[in-house]
Design an enzyme around this catalytic site. Structure first.
Site, mmCIF file in Angstrom:
data_model
loop_
_atom_site.group_PDB
_atom_site.id
_atom_site.type_symbol
_atom_site.label_atom_id
_atom_site.label_comp_id
_atom_site.label_asym_id
_atom_site.label_seq_id
_atom_site.Cartn_x
_atom_site.Cartn_y
_atom_site.Cartn_z
ATOM 1 N N GLU A 137 9.969 -6.981 -3.024
ATOM 2 C CA GLU A 137 8.837 -6.209 -2.532
ATOM 3 C C GLU A 137 9.351 -4.903 -1.917
ATOM 4 O O GLU A 137 10.241 -4.927 -1.058
ATOM 5 C CB GLU A 137 8.065 -6.974 -1.461
ATOM 6 C CG GLU A 137 7.229 -8.127 -1.977
ATOM 7 C CD GLU A 137 6.438 -8.759 -0.854
ATOM 8 O OE1 GLU A 137 6.007 -8.034 0.075
ATOM 9 O OE2 GLU A 137 6.256 -9.988 -0.882
ATOM 10 N N ASP A 144 1.141 -5.704 9.067
ATOM 11 C CA ASP A 144 2.556 -5.710 9.420
ATOM 12 C C ASP A 144 2.778 -5.902 10.912
ATOM 13 O O ASP A 144 2.064 -5.327 11.740
ATOM 14 C CB ASP A 144 3.221 -4.398 8.981
ATOM 15 C CG ASP A 144 3.211 -4.225 7.479
ATOM 16 O OD1 ASP A 144 3.243 -5.252 6.782
ATOM 17 O OD2 ASP A 144 3.168 -3.072 7.009
#
Length: 261
Positions: free
Chosen positions: A48, A59
């Site tokens: 990724e 995040d």
């Protein structure tokens, strides 16, 4: 079936999958090829690639800070793609980023510019399943997979809906909240992951909070592999590529042993 789905499904027949996450440009964009090669050498099935964004809602603090470092270095999606156009990755790459970045770039331009790169899929956490048709026509034509995320709170009916058209791999979120290390897993998590894996026709990987060998071994038992992000991002920042390679190798060892048994 798209290229990424076929590749990962075939890999999963023989071994558990390991997909690391790194933030493009956190150590400078010129470091990205070495980081990708290091991860592939130490057992990554696919990688990724985080696209830095100013408001990364999924995040945790480690990846947020990495994104801010990349933005401070003037890293943009266009610059990332230009670099990847000149680089042959040993494994498929998956862009992990937010809708605004990709829509601002232009989906048609995005697909065209990625045609000669190893980017084969996307994870877009802030794109709801109900709005996937905003990108799917372009992605389908370009052989780009749109990977789904399934949360802990998803009921069985919703899980089945998400799995029906799933591509690449299924990202099974292991915690309620953002990415990061040091999370507490709920008691019935293993059963939840096993259920998704049983229902899914493509590989299911556990992610969010996965940072230790014991986590990898645990999730290896109930699904097809893991995604590791924050631990790798932090180690790259603190200790560099060589030590991060050692970390990744230590995390992939259980996967290699499981596939050999």
């Amino acid at each position: 079936m798209k290229t990424l789905t076929t590749y990962l499904s075939k890999k999963a027949e023989k071994q558990k999958l390991f997909v690391p996450y790194i933030m493009a440009g956190a150590q400078g964009l010129d470091a990205l090829p070495d980081e990708i090669n290091m991860l592939a050498k130490n057992g990554a099935t696919a990688i990724e690639i985080g696209v830095p964004f100013s408001d990364p809602v999924a995040d945790g603090p480690i990846i947020q800070e990495a994104g801010l470092r990349a933005l401070a270095k003037k890293v943009t999606l266009k610059k990332i793609i230009q670099l990847l156009q000149q680089f042959d990755s040993p494994v498929p790459l998956i862009f992990m980023g937010y809708s605004n970045s990709f829509f601002h770039y232009g989906l048609k331009n995005l697909a065209e510019d990625l045609a000669n790169t190893d980017v084969k899929g996307f994870i877009i956490p802030d794109l709801p399943y109900e709005h996937r048709d905003l990108v799917l026509p372009t992605f389908d034509e370009a052989d780009l997979a749109l990977l789904p995320l399934i949360s802990l709170t998803s009921p069985l009916e919703r899980i089945r809906t998400l799995l029906a058209e799933a591509e690449g791999f299924v990202y099974a979120v292991t915690i309620n909240g953002t990415t990061g290390t040091g999370k507490n897993y709920r008691e019935n998590l293993d059963e939840h992951l096993a259920l998704i894996t049983e229902e899914s026709k493509i590989p299911v990987l556990a992610g969010f909070g996965v940072s230790e060998r014991t986590h990898v071994e645990r999730f290896n038992d109930c699904c097809d592999g893991v995604v590791v992000g924050s631990k790798i991002v932090q180690t790259l920042q603190d200790k560099g590529v060589k030590e991060t390679g050692k970390l990744v190798n230590s995390l992939t060892n259980p996967l290699k042993q499981a596939s050999a048994s």
